[in-house]
Motif scaffolding. Sequence first.
Motif, PDB file in Angstrom:
ATOM      1  N   ILE A 230       0.840  -1.185   0.000  1.00 48.27           N
ATOM      2  CA  ILE A 230       0.000   0.000   0.000  1.00 48.27           C
ATOM      3  C   ILE A 230       0.883   1.245   0.000  1.00 48.27           C
ATOM      4  O   ILE A 230       0.577   2.218  -0.662  1.00 48.27           O
ATOM      5  N   TYR A 231       1.998   1.161   0.738  1.00 46.22           N
ATOM      6  CA  TYR A 231       2.901   2.310   0.780  1.00 46.22           C
ATOM      7  C   TYR A 231       3.401   2.630  -0.617  1.00 46.22           C
ATOM      8  O   TYR A 231       3.536   3.766  -0.996  1.00 46.22           O
TER       9      TYR A 231
ATOM     10  N   VAL B  73       0.779   4.473  -2.488  1.00 51.68           N
ATOM     11  CA  VAL B  73       0.704   5.843  -1.986  1.00 51.68           C
ATOM     12  C   VAL B  73       1.832   6.660  -2.602  1.00 51.68           C
ATOM     13  O   VAL B  73       1.643   7.757  -3.093  1.00 51.68           O
ATOM     14  N   PHE B  74       2.991   6.085  -2.553  1.00 51.79           N
ATOM     15  CA  PHE B  74       4.195   6.692  -3.126  1.00 51.79           C
ATOM     16  C   PHE B  74       3.973   7.036  -4.590  1.00 51.79           C
ATOM     17  O   PHE B  74       4.206   8.151  -5.025  1.00 51.79           O
TER      18      PHE B  74
END
Lengths: 270, 562
Positions: A2-3, A6-7
């Motif tokens: 998920i990061y 987002v990134f």
Amino acid sequence: MIYKSVFSGLIEGPKQIQSNKNKTICSSQIQIENWGQKIRRKMTMFHFFNCAILTFGPHAVYYSATPLSEYDTLGTSVKAALVYLGTALVKLVCLATFLKVSENDGFDPYQELLKAVIGFIDVAGLYFALTQLTHRNISQNHKFQAVGLGWAFADSVLHRLAPLWVGARGLEFTWDFILQGLEANANLVLSISLAALGSLMWLRKNKPKTLIPIIYACAGIVATMPSITSYLRRGLGWHFPKVVGFELFTSLSMAFISWQLFSACQRPSS
Amino acid sequence: MALSKNSGGHRGMQESMYSVIALVFILVACVELCDAAAAIDVYRLIQYDMSGSAYGSRFAALNHHAASLHFPPGADLSRAVLVIPLRELNITFVREYINQKKPLGGLLFLLPDIFSFENGGNKQVHEKEQLKNLLAELEQLLIHANIPYPVYFAFENDEIDTVLADIKKNDAIGQPATATTGGYKLVIPTPEPKKVASPTITNIQGWLSGLKADGDTNQLPTIAIVASYDTFGAAPALSVGSDSNGSGVVALLEIARLFSLLYSNPKTRGRYNLLFGLTSGGPYNYNGTQKWLRSFDQRLRESIDYAICLNSIGSWDNELWIHVSKPPENAYIKQIFEGFSNVAEEMDIKVGLKHKKINISNPRVAREHEQFSRLRVTAATLSEISTAPELLQGTGGLYDSRQFVNETAITRGVKLVAESLARHIYGHQGKNVQIFADGGSLAVNPAYIQSWLDLLSQTPRVAPFLSKNDPFVMALKKELADHTDEVNMQHEVLEGVFTFYDSTSARLNIYQVASVTFDLLLLLVLGSYLIVLFSFLVITTRGLDDLISLFRRPPSRKVKTA
């Protein structure tokens, strides 16, 4: 996972710069400037300064040149900028939740469609900024300009300041940051046009019936501009200068069209 | 998925965590967003001290503008790096620069693809021999000079070719690149080179026992086959020495394989022990061989009938040389030479004998057999080169690449040595018996030779940069262990005469820098753009009068009251 999404969602701007060249990324280059080449260091700050005034100068010029400065609409612009930041955060979370991270850089229609839908959150944010915020007594004319200005300024700062600070001070000279500055200019014009059309749609009650569909169509085009440019870049494989040229052209034409619509709508009431 | 399982209280915290982490990622990504127009691998000239004198390139870090050979005469090159492709090299020019100690920022030599293993495979280049000789001459010049600036080698590729063409264009206009006129900047950010502490040389020996008859208590005679496997060249990261002495190593391994097949069956095991030696320290007066021999005990040394040293047998057509130190009239030498000549005649090869006396007081050891002769062991070196090389010459430098080695030559060499040895061992001298006949089960295997030769041509083997447990040394040990009964490794320290410095390869970054005038011009353009924008906006929103009124002083009070 998920990061990572987002990134990728938030740094669309820097990623464009990154994907425009094939190169090796080396992390120790910042140390090179400590080699006593003081003259060269000042020169790379010079390039940064040049690109910064290209990216952020027009906003300041717009504010001071138009009657916005006379009526002290800075507060409106600041509020609009804050609304933009909030909208960006909401978009980020939505992208993180719904978007899959694709391995290749190609054009995936479903992902792009999803991004376009999420792009309409931008429109919702603009609606909020135009209608819900309490402004001092400013005429409609100036309100949309101030909101558009604040919106575009926040967009430039969020997406373009960081890559500029890191990249333009490097030893290597590229045209990318100048093109990015031109893109910021186009974005300013687009934001103001969108704000104008928005204020026509939501703030003006008596509009000529024939013009209403045109207004909505133009607003739709301007709102989906980011998706169109990303399709051009990924799907058709256009190079950065071509894309920036396209953005400048469309922004000027949309500005002209919205100016005509605005003055057409203004005639009955005057 | 984890998100839905959490309670509502955690949700808000996680969302704010996302934004924080996103910001961190942005910062990290931005810090790494820096790059060069091109980045290529470069290999540094060797830096070493010999008996206290400094040789080679004494610096490693580079940060200067690039210039080509077409620089305007009289230009100051002390802060410029000369980029010279090998095809355009003028050796007298370089020699002049180095011998007269003219100041220079750095040298970058571009080598054609044929000298690289990956790309130079099967290309046919017209001036192969010319380039090879030119490169050999350049190498000798560079390793014996003391150069106070960095010297690097790189292989030509498309990126560097376009950069070089650009540099030449700029130089032709007459504007050498300095801080104010733009151009290309070459940057190699490495730390200062440090001494290599206690360089080790590793000798590997394999022992194949012969058949002792029952009741025989005497020590069986031994025949030694030796080859040195390390190299020395101008660029240690590129010194693969395919011919010197990759060909010798490959031949030794193949001979070991053939004899291990013969000796595996007691019925065909000979009455001689076979000692295979892969020695290091070859370029340094065969230091490793000397230490290896000194480590033997007296009995073993006396039991060696003779030793055959293999060196450079990869690029000959029809003629090989046997170098000896004992006079040709000596009975043993005669025997060895006749054995080789008989087999050579059958194979249509010409074998010549070269005699050179050894001088014990002179430390220079030109060929490996001389180390044996100094300890009174009969020995001979088989080589395609008829003259004795100088110190650090012919030790597998830049020009000695895979392109110039012929596997058929090595195959024939192996057959020659193996047949001669076998006839001596089994007592078939003078008889026309083909033990290693082509097509039989004991035939020389060209595929084996080719694969080992390819491996050797990709492995730089300069001894000070090979650690004790280097994978290549281990591979050699394992291979020899497969073919022999017993394998031993001997680790020694290279003698104090030589000191080496590290930092043998680096990554070169080529930046295209814009000149100061460009930045000023850009500032001018942007300034005028903003002024035009300002005027345009004032005119359209406030009217032309407002614009003019900005420049006029406000009307005085007197006019107003009147």
